[in-house]
Design an enzyme around this catalytic site. Sequence first.
Site, mmCIF file in Angstrom:
data_model
loop_
_atom_site.group_PDB
_atom_site.id
_atom_site.type_symbol
_atom_site.label_atom_id
_atom_site.label_comp_id
_atom_site.label_asym_id
_atom_site.label_seq_id
_atom_site.Cartn_x
_atom_site.Cartn_y
_atom_site.Cartn_z
ATOM 1 C CB SER A 1 7.483 -61.680 17.875
ATOM 2 O OG SER A 1 8.298 -60.999 16.786
ATOM 3 C CE1 TYR B 1 2.809 -59.628 15.741
ATOM 4 C CE2 TYR B 1 4.769 -59.209 15.427
ATOM 5 C CZ TYR B 1 3.739 -60.035 15.645
ATOM 6 O OH TYR B 1 4.303 -61.379 15.434
ATOM 7 C CE LYS C 1 2.634 -61.683 18.592
ATOM 8 N NZ LYS C 1 1.765 -63.082 18.719
HETATM 9 N N1 UFG Z 1 12.820 -57.777 2.784
HETATM 10 C C1 UFG Z 1 13.216 -57.305 1.609
HETATM 11 N N2 UFG Z 1 12.116 -57.464 0.548
HETATM 12 C C2 UFG Z 1 10.935 -57.750 0.572
HETATM 13 C C3 UFG Z 1 10.476 -58.329 1.783
HETATM 14 C C4 UFG Z 1 11.404 -58.147 2.924
HETATM 15 O O1 UFG Z 1 14.292 -56.650 1.286
HETATM 16 O O2 UFG Z 1 9.914 -57.850 -0.354
HETATM 17 C C5 UFG Z 1 13.557 -57.678 3.821
HETATM 18 C C6 UFG Z 1 13.139 -57.181 5.200
HETATM 19 O O3 UFG Z 1 13.389 -55.791 5.035
HETATM 20 C C7 UFG Z 1 14.002 -57.832 6.273
HETATM 21 C C8 UFG Z 1 13.950 -59.160 5.780
HETATM 22 O O4 UFG Z 1 13.794 -58.999 4.200
HETATM 23 O O5 UFG Z 1 15.148 -57.285 6.133
HETATM 24 C C9 UFG Z 1 13.111 -60.136 6.170
HETATM 25 O O6 UFG Z 1 11.756 -59.719 6.228
HETATM 26 P P1 UFG Z 1 10.332 -60.293 6.482
HETATM 27 O O7 UFG Z 1 9.277 -59.317 6.136
HETATM 28 O O8 UFG Z 1 10.464 -61.637 5.755
HETATM 29 O O9 UFG Z 1 10.566 -60.632 8.132
HETATM 30 P P2 UFG Z 1 10.640 -59.704 9.159
HETATM 31 O O10 UFG Z 1 12.137 -59.799 9.702
HETATM 32 O O11 UFG Z 1 10.409 -58.153 8.819
HETATM 33 O O12 UFG Z 1 9.633 -60.112 10.186
HETATM 34 C C10 UFG Z 1 9.757 -61.012 11.057
HETATM 35 C C11 UFG Z 1 8.332 -61.675 11.232
HETATM 36 C C12 UFG Z 1 7.684 -60.547 12.150
HETATM 37 C C13 UFG Z 1 8.511 -60.138 13.164
HETATM 38 C C14 UFG Z 1 9.653 -59.678 12.748
HETATM 39 C C15 UFG Z 1 10.364 -58.910 14.005
HETATM 40 O O13 UFG Z 1 7.646 -62.023 10.211
HETATM 41 O O14 UFG Z 1 6.278 -61.233 12.623
HETATM 42 O O15 UFG Z 1 10.311 -60.451 12.098
HETATM 43 O O16 UFG Z 1 11.286 -57.982 13.424
HETATM 44 F F1 UFG Z 1 7.549 -59.210 13.888
#
Ligand code: UFG
Length: 329
Positions: A117, A141, A145
């Site tokens: 990741s 997490y 990895k």
């Molecule tokens: N976000 C919101 N509102 C929500 C959900 C997410 O604003 O309800 C934002 C988050 O803060 C982030 C973006 O949308 O800025 C994307 O969020 P996600 O939760 O969809 O994805 P992440 O970037 O947090 O997570 C992904 C993968 C993980 C990995 C991570 C690395 O799903 O497995 O990237 O940072 F670990």
Amino acid sequence: MTKILVTGGAGYVGSHACKALAAAGYEPVVFDSLIAGHDWAVNWGPLEVGDLLDRDRIAAVVQEYRPEGVIHFASFAYVGESVTNPGKYWRNNVTGAINLLDELVACGAPPIVFSSSCTVYGMSDADYLSETLPIAPINPYGNTKRAIEIMLSDYEVATGMRHTILRYFNAAGCDAEGEIGEDHDPETHLIPLALAAAAKDRDRLSIFGTDYPTTDGTCIRDYIHVTDLADAHVRAVGQLLEGAKSNVFNLGAGEGYSVRDVVDAVGRAVGADLPVQDADRRAGDPARLVADISHARDVLGWSPEHSSLDNIVTTAWNWYRSRRQIVGA
Ligand code: UFG
């Protein structure tokens, strides 16, 4: 037919990879606990239900099928949960990987593709992250990895087992034919939550942080279509089977979109504005994570073909709508 053992093949990315493997002429043999995966997502080869923590069970499956290659997806993947319950992540992800690798070594050490990741890059402030950057995850997490990435190198030294590490950016979108798609419980990812808000299945979408140093103040991410991810796995396993040396690749679209860009794209796909609410930052979110994908282009001969933001959101919406009819959301 060449058998590929796919741990976690009943999950979101794993099931799309199985479909792509079958289309490329491989037989995907899925090993999945079904804790997060779904039996309805296993359509292209046998399903062996089992947990990698059950050493005898993975040993029996490896000995029965004697796979020529392996893709290891199986893992717990909620960053927030890993912070509050690190033991669950270290035990499942790392001990599970040790059991798998040891049983593979006992069966001739077939080459392995590993789902890593972009979270291993931690809070890097590079505009485009390349594989040569130091890795410094900031949550358990990501640490699991990193540990498995290191373990793969140690096993190669000891046993000659070659590996390809694939560091995904934000996996998104769904199979264009609508056979499989994203179905997490609980769902924490931006696009499905935004779709649920647009469909009025949720009151609103919270935007986590509007004061980041980005163009519109919201976090920038690199959304990569799951079908493009699947294609990269087929290429990676194919090259390993032809004798390629161990390697590590970023898999992203190479372009960054803000949370507000995603909200707009969801509105376009659904044909309805979605209610949003500005909220506090979510702990541990870097402002920007965008991939440099030149290494995957050069060596895997891969490029993202399905990863325009509109295509990602449209395929995710088609899947969301079809599941909604089935489960009555
Ligand atoms: N976000 C919101 N509102 C929500 C959900 C997410 O604003 O309800 C934002 C988050 O803060 C982030 C973006 O949308 O800025 C994307 O969020 P996600 O939760 O969809 O994805 P992440 O970037 O947090 O997570 C992904 C993968 C993980 C990995 C991570 C690395 O799903 O497995 O990237 O940072 F670990």
